[in-house]
Design a protein around this motif. Structure first.
Motif, mmCIF file in Angstrom:
data_model
loop_
_atom_site.group_PDB
_atom_site.id
_atom_site.type_symbol
_atom_site.label_atom_id
_atom_site.label_comp_id
_atom_site.label_asym_id
_atom_site.label_seq_id
_atom_site.Cartn_x
_atom_site.Cartn_y
_atom_site.Cartn_z
ATOM 1 N N PRO A 43 0.764 -1.255 0.071
ATOM 2 C CA PRO A 43 -0.063 0.098 -0.138
ATOM 3 C C PRO A 43 0.818 1.331 -0.054
ATOM 4 C CG PRO A 43 -1.198 -1.556 1.423
ATOM 5 C CD PRO A 43 0.422 -2.201 1.173
ATOM 6 N N ALA A 44 0.482 2.137 -0.905
ATOM 7 C CA ALA A 44 1.352 3.324 -1.128
ATOM 8 C C ALA A 44 1.244 4.328 -0.110
ATOM 9 C CB ALA A 44 0.971 4.096 -2.583
ATOM 10 N N ASN A 45 2.555 5.199 0.092
ATOM 11 C CA ASN A 45 2.478 6.308 0.796
ATOM 12 C C ASN A 45 2.245 6.088 2.144
ATOM 13 O OD1 ASN A 45 3.052 8.074 -1.381
ATOM 14 N ND2 ASN A 45 0.887 7.915 -2.080
ATOM 15 N N ILE A 46 2.467 4.895 2.859
ATOM 16 C CA ILE A 46 2.175 4.661 4.402
ATOM 17 C C ILE A 46 3.498 4.054 4.890
ATOM 18 C CG2 ILE A 46 -0.205 4.671 4.260
ATOM 19 C CD1 ILE A 46 0.001 1.450 4.566
ATOM 20 N N GLU A 47 3.656 4.197 6.182
ATOM 21 C CA GLU A 47 4.906 3.420 6.759
ATOM 22 C C GLU A 47 4.347 2.005 6.967
ATOM 23 O OE1 GLU A 47 7.017 4.493 10.609
ATOM 24 O OE2 GLU A 47 4.998 3.803 11.154
ATOM 25 N N HIS A 48 5.308 1.249 6.711
ATOM 26 C CA HIS A 48 5.241 -0.400 6.872
ATOM 27 C C HIS A 48 6.188 -0.923 7.842
ATOM 28 C CE1 HIS A 48 2.486 -0.682 3.569
ATOM 29 N NE2 HIS A 48 3.206 0.134 2.910
ATOM 30 N N TRP A 49 5.448 -1.313 8.940
ATOM 31 C CA TRP A 49 6.350 -2.043 10.013
ATOM 32 C C TRP A 49 6.846 -3.338 9.524
ATOM 33 C CZ3 TRP A 49 3.582 -2.133 15.437
ATOM 34 C CH2 TRP A 49 3.447 -0.593 16.059
ATOM 35 N N GLU A 50 8.182 -3.585 9.797
ATOM 36 C CA GLU A 50 8.593 -4.841 9.252
ATOM 37 C C GLU A 50 9.311 -5.491 10.598
ATOM 38 O OE1 GLU A 50 10.465 -3.725 5.669
ATOM 39 O OE2 GLU A 50 12.195 -2.950 6.802
ATOM 40 N N HIS A 51 9.368 -6.695 10.671
ATOM 41 C CA HIS A 51 9.848 -7.526 11.818
ATOM 42 C C HIS A 51 10.459 -8.928 11.122
ATOM 43 C CE1 HIS A 51 6.648 -4.903 13.273
ATOM 44 N NE2 HIS A 51 7.537 -4.619 14.179
ATOM 45 N N PHE A 52 11.294 -9.501 12.391
ATOM 46 C CA PHE A 52 11.300 -10.876 12.020
ATOM 47 C C PHE A 52 10.522 -11.394 13.306
ATOM 48 C CE2 PHE A 52 15.942 -10.759 13.375
ATOM 49 C CZ PHE A 52 15.831 -11.552 14.320
ATOM 50 N N HIS A 53 9.802 -12.598 12.969
ATOM 51 C CA HIS A 53 9.018 -13.188 14.100
ATOM 52 C C HIS A 53 9.736 -14.848 14.216
ATOM 53 C CE1 HIS A 53 5.159 -10.894 13.844
ATOM 54 N NE2 HIS A 53 6.014 -10.161 13.286
ATOM 55 N N VAL A 145 10.661 -15.831 10.230
ATOM 56 C CA VAL A 145 9.815 -15.390 9.248
ATOM 57 C C VAL A 145 10.000 -13.868 9.266
ATOM 58 C CG1 VAL A 145 7.463 -15.226 8.652
ATOM 59 C CG2 VAL A 145 8.295 -17.425 9.570
ATOM 60 N N VAL A 146 10.169 -13.203 8.223
ATOM 61 C CA VAL A 146 9.988 -11.547 8.163
ATOM 62 C C VAL A 146 8.716 -11.494 7.537
ATOM 63 C CG1 VAL A 146 10.582 -9.993 6.585
ATOM 64 C CG2 VAL A 146 12.204 -11.630 7.032
ATOM 65 N N TYR A 147 8.063 -10.370 8.314
ATOM 66 C CA TYR A 147 6.859 -9.939 8.236
ATOM 67 C C TYR A 147 6.749 -8.497 7.606
ATOM 68 C CZ TYR A 147 3.851 -13.789 9.869
ATOM 69 O OH TYR A 147 3.117 -15.047 10.085
ATOM 70 N N VAL A 148 5.904 -8.163 6.828
ATOM 71 C CA VAL A 148 5.570 -6.544 6.345
ATOM 72 C C VAL A 148 4.082 -6.520 6.841
ATOM 73 C CG1 VAL A 148 5.699 -4.915 4.998
ATOM 74 C CG2 VAL A 148 7.345 -6.544 4.632
ATOM 75 N N HIS A 149 3.860 -5.338 7.582
ATOM 76 C CA HIS A 149 2.552 -5.159 7.836
ATOM 77 C C HIS A 149 2.331 -3.808 7.411
ATOM 78 C CE1 HIS A 149 3.335 -7.944 11.493
ATOM 79 N NE2 HIS A 149 4.671 -7.639 11.264
ATOM 80 N N GLY A 150 0.897 -3.208 7.595
ATOM 81 C CA GLY A 150 0.513 -2.216 7.446
ATOM 82 C C GLY A 150 -0.569 -1.804 6.056
ATOM 83 N N ILE A 176 0.880 -8.197 5.591
ATOM 84 C CA ILE A 176 0.457 -7.798 3.966
ATOM 85 C C ILE A 176 1.488 -8.710 3.404
ATOM 86 C CG2 ILE A 176 -0.504 -5.581 4.242
ATOM 87 C CD1 ILE A 176 2.264 -4.631 3.166
ATOM 88 N N ALA A 177 2.653 -9.291 4.111
ATOM 89 C CA ALA A 177 3.515 -10.117 3.075
ATOM 90 C C ALA A 177 4.363 -10.837 4.325
ATOM 91 C CB ALA A 177 4.386 -9.228 2.293
ATOM 92 N N ALA A 178 4.711 -11.994 4.145
ATOM 93 C CA ALA A 178 5.791 -12.602 4.912
ATOM 94 C C ALA A 178 6.556 -13.713 4.207
ATOM 95 C CB ALA A 178 4.878 -13.536 5.869
ATOM 96 N N GLY A 179 7.837 -14.148 4.631
ATOM 97 C CA GLY A 179 8.741 -14.931 4.046
ATOM 98 C C GLY A 179 9.482 -15.579 4.937
ATOM 99 N N GLU A 180 9.631 -16.853 4.848
ATOM 100 C CA GLU A 180 10.669 -17.581 5.765
ATOM 101 C C GLU A 180 12.031 -17.323 5.326
ATOM 102 O OE1 GLU A 180 9.458 -22.005 5.756
ATOM 103 O OE2 GLU A 180 7.602 -21.534 6.296
ATOM 104 N N ILE A 181 12.847 -17.024 6.442
ATOM 105 C CA ILE A 181 14.413 -16.931 6.243
ATOM 106 C C ILE A 181 15.025 -18.277 6.022
ATOM 107 C CG2 ILE A 181 16.443 -15.720 7.111
ATOM 108 C CD1 ILE A 181 14.321 -13.938 8.964
ATOM 109 N N GLU A 182 16.017 -18.082 4.956
ATOM 110 C CA GLU A 182 16.742 -19.619 4.706
ATOM 111 C C GLU A 182 18.094 -19.056 4.693
ATOM 112 O OE1 GLU A 182 15.009 -21.130 1.210
ATOM 113 O OE2 GLU A 182 13.006 -21.561 2.454
ATOM 114 N N LYS A 183 19.095 -20.220 5.188
ATOM 115 C CA LYS A 183 20.368 -19.794 4.812
ATOM 116 C C LYS A 183 20.733 -19.734 3.387
ATOM 117 C CE LYS A 183 24.808 -20.900 7.009
ATOM 118 N NZ LYS A 183 25.359 -21.758 7.942
ATOM 119 N N ALA A 184 21.439 -18.974 2.874
ATOM 120 C CA ALA A 184 21.751 -18.866 1.375
ATOM 121 C C ALA A 184 23.051 -19.568 0.884
ATOM 122 C CB ALA A 184 22.144 -17.471 1.033
#
Length: 184
Positions: A43-53, A145-150, A176-184
């Motif tokens: 979503p445009a023009n807003i702040e997006h909290w992001e964390h790893f859970h 897991v990385v999460y993006v919120h908002g 609004i989005a998430a992804g599992e963190i994996e070793k590269a």
């Protein structure tokens, strides 16, 4: 150097009208953790909290599916993510090492729904804060897991959507989005 990556995929896209997606990378190098997140179609023009859970006990965290929509309102809200993803651990904000979750120091999407987040974190300081909060200094990134919120404040959310944190409502915390963190 140890590198991790998360391919971040949309959550709640059919309800919010955008399919947020992107990539997060984490590079541990000596006493530095370099974090880079690039997101598209948020979503445009807003702040997006992001964390790893994750889970305090080190259990592998996973991205939620609609099976986690336990109240059947069509949204996967923040409380519904906890059984598969654990708790919010580290903010990807202006100072991750301070582990100050609820505040206004997160990335803001441009008018196209794009943003890029790039920060170098003092790893020893982050690990000390992490140990205080979770009992171990090991971030175990490959179990998180990385999460993006908002979403915009004018998006109509049903009363059943949970996730209020202090003075921040579900518009701020809705994943609004998430992804599992994996070793590269």
């Amino acid at each position: 150097m140890t590198k991790y990556i998360a391919n971040i995929q949309p959550l709640n896209a059919d309800k919010i009208g955008t399919k947020a997606h992107g990539t997060a990378t984490f590079e541990e190098n000596d006493d530095k953790l370099h974090i880079h997140v690039e997101m598209f179609d948020t979503p445009a023009n807003i702040e997006h909290w992001e964390h790893f859970h994750g889970f305090k006990d080190g259990k592998k965290a996973h991205v939620p599916t609609m099976a986690q929509d336990t109240n059947h309102d069509g949204f996967i809200d923040l409380p519904e993510t906890e059984p598969v993803s654990g708790t919010t651990m580290v903010p990807l904000d202006d100072a991750p090492e301070k582990m100050n979750i609820p505040h206004d120091g997160y990335p803001v999407a441009d008018s196209n729904g794009h943003y890029e987040y790039d920060v170098n974190v003092p790893l020893t300081e982050l690990q000390a804060k992490f140990k205080d909060a979770f009992g171990s200094s090991d971030l175990q990134l490959d179990k998180r897991v990385v999460y993006v919120h908002g979403v915009p404040k004018d998006l109509k959310l049903p009363d059943s959507v949970g996730g209020c944190v202090m003075s921040y409502d579900a518009h701020t915390t809705l994943p609004i989005a998430a992804g599992e963190i994996e070793k590269a």
